[in-house]
Motif scaffolding. Structure first.
Motif, mmCIF file in Angstrom:
data_model
loop_
_atom_site.group_PDB
_atom_site.id
_atom_site.type_symbol
_atom_site.label_atom_id
_atom_site.label_comp_id
_atom_site.label_asym_id
_atom_site.label_seq_id
_atom_site.Cartn_x
_atom_site.Cartn_y
_atom_site.Cartn_z
ATOM 1 N N ASN A 17 40.283 43.223 -33.127
ATOM 2 C CA ASN A 17 38.976 42.591 -33.347
ATOM 3 C C ASN A 17 38.875 42.008 -34.753
ATOM 4 O OD1 ASN A 17 38.218 43.280 -30.771
ATOM 5 N ND2 ASN A 17 37.288 45.231 -31.411
ATOM 6 N N ARG A 18 39.427 42.687 -35.718
ATOM 7 C CA ARG A 18 39.383 42.198 -37.094
ATOM 8 C C ARG A 18 40.218 40.935 -37.235
ATOM 9 N NH1 ARG A 18 40.632 46.574 -41.553
ATOM 10 N NH2 ARG A 18 38.721 47.392 -40.611
ATOM 11 N N ARG A 19 41.361 40.936 -36.597
ATOM 12 C CA ARG A 19 42.210 39.758 -36.667
ATOM 13 C C ARG A 19 41.519 38.543 -36.020
ATOM 14 N NH1 ARG A 19 48.052 42.372 -34.920
ATOM 15 N NH2 ARG A 19 48.347 43.645 -36.820
ATOM 16 N N ALA A 20 40.896 38.819 -34.883
ATOM 17 C CA ALA A 20 40.189 37.725 -34.213
ATOM 18 C C ALA A 20 39.050 37.192 -35.077
ATOM 19 C CB ALA A 20 39.653 38.206 -32.870
ATOM 20 N N ALA A 21 38.382 38.120 -35.729
ATOM 21 C CA ALA A 21 37.294 37.699 -36.601
ATOM 22 C C ALA A 21 37.808 36.873 -37.768
ATOM 23 C CB ALA A 21 36.526 38.908 -37.103
ATOM 24 N N LEU A 22 38.949 37.298 -38.305
ATOM 25 C CA LEU A 22 39.519 36.538 -39.418
ATOM 26 C C LEU A 22 39.953 35.143 -38.974
ATOM 27 C CD1 LEU A 22 41.641 39.337 -41.152
ATOM 28 C CD2 LEU A 22 39.480 38.340 -41.936
ATOM 29 N N VAL A 23 40.576 35.089 -37.813
ATOM 30 C CA VAL A 23 41.000 33.786 -37.308
ATOM 31 C C VAL A 23 39.792 32.882 -37.050
ATOM 32 C CG1 VAL A 23 42.111 32.614 -35.383
ATOM 33 C CG2 VAL A 23 43.136 34.672 -36.342
ATOM 34 N N LEU A 24 38.770 33.496 -36.436
ATOM 35 C CA LEU A 24 37.573 32.719 -36.164
ATOM 36 C C LEU A 24 36.904 32.249 -37.454
ATOM 37 C CD1 LEU A 24 35.629 31.639 -34.047
ATOM 38 C CD2 LEU A 24 34.407 33.817 -34.153
ATOM 39 N N GLY A 25 36.878 33.162 -38.432
ATOM 40 C CA GLY A 25 36.294 32.784 -39.724
ATOM 41 C C GLY A 25 37.089 31.699 -40.410
ATOM 42 N N GLY A 26 38.438 31.791 -40.291
ATOM 43 C CA GLY A 26 39.277 30.761 -40.891
ATOM 44 C C GLY A 26 39.068 29.403 -40.245
#
Length: 307
Positions: A17-26
Motif C-alpha cells: 500500500n505504501r509503494r502504491a501510494a508513493l507511485v500515485l503521489g509521484g
C-alpha cells in the motif's frame, strides 16, 4: 512464536500500500509539473509570460504549445482578434452610454460610436506591463469620448448632419489612431452610427437648407436668363456685322463696276446689248452716236444662216 508471526503479518500487508501510494503521489506530482510547464495559447490569442524571478518576459507567446518553468512562470492570455466597443444610447453597460458633445456654435449633439480595434501582438508584453487586462475601461472608453467631443466641436451642427459627416469621422479616426498606437493597440475603424440634435434645431436647419435650395434655383434661372440675353445680343451683333459686311461688299462692287465703266465705255454698250432680246441683232444708238451697233459681234453671237 505465534505472537511474532502475528506481528510480522501486518508489516507484509502495509508495504504494498505504501509503494502504491508513493507511485500515485509521484505520478500526481509529475502531472502537476507537466501541467505547470506546458501552456497552450489558443487560436486568436497572444500570451504574456511573467517570471517570478525576472518579471515580464519581452517576447510574447504566439499561438501553439509553449514550455515554461513550473511554479515560476505564469502566462496571461490576451484576445488578439478584432474587438469593438460601442457607445450608444441603447447601451447602458457601465460607462458605454451615448456621447454628448457640443457643436461649434454650442448646440448639443448626441453621438453613437462604435470603435473596432485589435491588440498589437508584437507589443502585448508592453501592454501587459503598462495597462493590464482592463485597458478597455482605462483607455479606450475615455479616449473615444474625448476625441469624439473634440472633433464635433470643430464643426457646426448643420455641417455635421449634412455635408461634413465624413470629415468628422476622419478627424476622430486620426486622433484615436495616435492614442491607440501609444498604448500598444491597433485601431481598425471608427463608425459614427448616429448623430442626433434637438428637434427644434433640426427643423430650423431644414428650413434654412430649403430656403438656400430655393435661392439656388432662382439664381440658376437668373443665370439662364442672362445667358439667353447674352446669346440674343451676340446674335444681333452678328446679324449687324453681317449686314455691314454685305453693304460694304456691295459698295465695293459698285465702286469697282463704276471704275470699270469709266475706263471702258464700251462696257455700257455691252451691258445694253446683253439686256436686249436675243432676236435683235442691230440697234441704232442715239443721234450723238451716229452709228449702228452689231449686237451679234458684241455678244459673240453670229446670225444664223438663212435657209
Amino acid at each position: 512464536m505465534t505472537d511474532q508471526k502475528s506481528r510480522a503479518t501486518p508489516m507484509l500487508t502495509v508495504r504494498p500500500n505504501r509503494r502504491a501510494a508513493l507511485v500515485l503521489g509521484g505520478l500526481l506530482i509529475a502531472g502537476v509539473l507537466v501541467a505547470q510547464s506546458v501552456k497552450v495559447v489558443p487560436a486568436g490569442y497572444v500570451g504574456v509570460a511573467f517570471s517570478a524571478l525576472s518579471g515580464v518576459k519581452g517576447q510574447p507567446l504566439q499561438e501553439g504549445v509553449h514550455f515554461l518553468v513550473p511554479f515560476v512562470d505564469h502566462v496571461t492570455l490576451y484576445d488578439a482578434k478584432l474587438q469593438e466597443v460601442t457607445l450608444a444610447h441603447n447601451v447602458q453597460d457601465g460607462d458605454e452610454g451615448a456621447i454628448r458633445a457640443r457643436s461649434k456654435e454650442g448646440l448639443e449633439i448626441t453621438a453613437d460610436v462604435t470603435v473596432q480595434f485589435r491588440v498589437d501582438r508584437a507589443r502585448a508584453a508592453q501592454l501587459h506591463k503598462e495597462l493590464g487586462r482592463d485597458y478597455v475601461r482605462t483607455v479606450i472608453r475615455p479616449q473615444v469620448r474625448s476625441k469624439v467631443r473634440d472633433a464635433i466641436g470643430q464643426f457646426s451642427a448643420a455641417d455635421i448632419i449634412s455635408t461634413q459627416r465624413q470629415q468628422v469621422e476622419a478627424s476622430i479616426t486620426n486622433a484615436l489612431r495616435q492614442v491607440f498606437e501609444q498604448n500598444n493597440l491597433t485601431l481598425d475603424s471608427v463608425l459614427l452610427r448616429e448623430l442626433r440634435i434637438p428637434d427644434s434645431v433640426a427643423k430650423a436647419i431644414e428650413q434654412k437648407q430649403t430656403a438656400e435650395q430655393q435661392v439656388a434655383v432662382e439664381r440658376n434661372k437668373l443665370q439662364q436668363a442672362n445667358i439667353a440675353a447674352q446669346r440674343a445680343v451676340v446674335e444681333a451683333e452678328g446679324a449687324a456685322k453681317a449686314s455691314v459686311a454685305k453693304a460694304r461688299g456691295e459698295a465695293e462692287a459698285l465702286s469697282l463696276r463704276g471704275r470699270a465703266l469709266r475706263e471702258n465705255p464700251q462696257l455700257i454698250q455691252l451691258t445694253v446689248a446683253e439686256k436686249l432680246s436675243p432676236g435683235i441683232q442691230t440697234v441704232m444708238l442715239p443721234s450723238d452716236g451716229n452709228f449702228l451697233l452689231d449686237v451679234g459681234n458684241l455678244t459673240g453671237r453670229s446670225a444664223a444662216p438663212k435657209p
